[in-house]
Design a protein around this motif. Structure first.
Motif, mmCIF file in Angstrom:
data_model
loop_
_atom_site.group_PDB
_atom_site.id
_atom_site.type_symbol
_atom_site.label_atom_id
_atom_site.label_comp_id
_atom_site.label_asym_id
_atom_site.label_seq_id
_atom_site.Cartn_x
_atom_site.Cartn_y
_atom_site.Cartn_z
ATOM 1 N N ALA A 114 -0.619 -1.689 4.747
ATOM 2 C CA ALA A 114 -0.377 -0.657 5.752
ATOM 3 C C ALA A 114 -1.400 0.467 5.621
ATOM 4 C CB ALA A 114 1.045 -0.114 5.612
ATOM 5 N N ARG B 249 1.970 -7.355 -0.531
ATOM 6 C CA ARG B 249 1.974 -5.946 -0.920
ATOM 7 C C ARG B 249 1.811 -5.145 0.358
ATOM 8 N NH1 ARG B 249 -2.203 -6.672 -5.992
ATOM 9 N NH2 ARG B 249 -0.803 -7.877 -7.311
ATOM 10 N N GLN B 250 2.886 -5.003 1.055
ATOM 11 C CA GLN B 250 2.822 -4.489 2.413
ATOM 12 C C GLN B 250 2.414 -3.017 2.478
ATOM 13 O OE1 GLN B 250 6.397 -5.626 4.497
ATOM 14 N NE2 GLN B 250 6.162 -7.781 3.949
ATOM 15 N N LYS B 251 2.737 -2.253 1.447
ATOM 16 C CA LYS B 251 2.354 -0.841 1.446
ATOM 17 C C LYS B 251 0.843 -0.690 1.417
ATOM 18 C CE LYS B 251 3.112 3.541 -0.960
ATOM 19 N NZ LYS B 251 3.860 4.217 -2.062
ATOM 20 N N SER C 185 2.008 1.420 9.997
ATOM 21 C CA SER C 185 3.198 1.675 9.191
ATOM 22 C C SER C 185 3.612 0.429 8.413
ATOM 23 C CB SER C 185 4.357 2.123 10.091
ATOM 24 O OG SER C 185 4.779 1.047 10.925
ATOM 25 N N GLU C 186 4.349 0.662 7.331
ATOM 26 C CA GLU C 186 4.880 -0.471 6.580
ATOM 27 C C GLU C 186 5.831 -1.295 7.432
ATOM 28 O OE1 GLU C 186 6.140 -0.037 2.433
ATOM 29 O OE2 GLU C 186 5.438 2.043 2.551
ATOM 30 N N GLN C 187 6.577 -0.600 8.314
ATOM 31 C CA GLN C 187 7.500 -1.321 9.193
ATOM 32 C C GLN C 187 6.747 -2.256 10.125
ATOM 33 O OE1 GLN C 187 7.498 1.921 8.629
ATOM 34 N NE2 GLN C 187 9.526 2.419 7.763
ATOM 35 N N VAL D 68 3.820 -3.646 9.489
ATOM 36 C CA VAL D 68 3.363 -4.766 8.665
ATOM 37 C C VAL D 68 4.500 -5.755 8.452
ATOM 38 C CG1 VAL D 68 2.537 -5.454 6.376
ATOM 39 C CG2 VAL D 68 1.563 -3.441 7.517
ATOM 40 N N SER D 69 5.675 -5.242 8.117
ATOM 41 C CA SER D 69 6.826 -6.097 7.850
ATOM 42 C C SER D 69 7.194 -6.931 9.079
ATOM 43 C CB SER D 69 8.018 -5.243 7.416
ATOM 44 O OG SER D 69 9.142 -6.052 7.155
#
Length: 229
Positions: free
Chosen positions: A175, A170-172, A181-183, A185-186
């Motif tokens: 983050a 659940r990357q959001k 940022s979600e980016q 984390v991704s």
């Protein structure tokens, strides 16, 4: 059953880390671990998935040799692992010694507890040896992924696990928790090999279970007294 012997690396110049690891393992498995001798701990583990969890947790710290013995175990109910007997205990001792001799490889080894010898000293339980070698190979690959993960990557991976996330995370939420940022984390998840690790963990457990079944079958199929320990 699986017997795990875990020995502290470089213990003569380090603090005694055995009590902390025993406490940590109590959160991973219902099977008890305790100090066996010196800076070493030992436990009898029933579930191969727990063996994978324990091994990778120990390898993460980079401070432990991990030996896994597979075979017969005699341990009365409620007894201490120190009171146990059987081929798996002997195999776990050989396994941790092999892990210490691994050199630049991941310090983990899996050894069968029914490996008899013929007249020339050759192993006769070749199928059990191969099964253990396959499990060892996959566990060492996973161990390499875990050991090479950076502190920043562990920060994200640990946050994903605290979120009780699915394997893809659940990357959001992570983050937001970490203030990144979600980016970011991704990208970190991708570089950490976390998804690959969790996809491969069941395969490692399956190989351990297969090795256990192979060794158990070899033990029951072998004539009494032939190659038995």
């Amino acid at each position: 059953m699986f017997v795990m012997t875990i020995d502290q690396r470089g213990s003569t110049g380090d603090t005694d880390r055995v009590p902390d690891l025993i406490s940590q393992l109590a959160e991973l498995t219902p099977d008890a671990f305790e100090r066996s001798v010196g800076d070493e701990l030992q436990g009898v583990v029933a579930d191969p998935a727990d063996v994978v969890d324990i091994a990778l947790h120990a390898l993460r710290a980079g401070r432990w040799y991990v030996g896994i013995g597979i075979g017969a175990v005699s341990l009365p109910g409620g007894a201490s692992p120190r009171e146990g007997t059987g081929a798996a205990f002997v195999a776990a001792r050989h396994a941790v010694d092999r892990a210490k001799a691994a050199g630049s490889q991941v310090p983990l080894s899996v050894v069968p507890g029914t490996m008899g010898k013929d007249a020339e000293g050759r192993a006769v339980d070749a199928e059990g040896v191969r099964a253990c070698a396959n499990a060892e190979a996959v566990l060492r690959l996973l161990g390499r992924v875990v050991q090479e993960r950076t502190d920043a990557q562990w920060r994200v991976v640990d946050a994903l696990r605290r979120q009780e996330a699915a394997r893809h995370g659940r990357q959001k939420q992570v983050a937001l928790e970490l203030g990144i940022s979600e980016q970011s984390v991704s990208r970190t998840v991708l570089r950490s090999g976390w998804q690959e690790e969790w996809a491969a963990r069941p395969a490692a457990a399956m190989l351990l279970d297969h090795a256990h079944s192979t060794i158990a079958h070899s033990t029951t199929a072998r004539p009494h007294g032939e190659g038995a320990q």
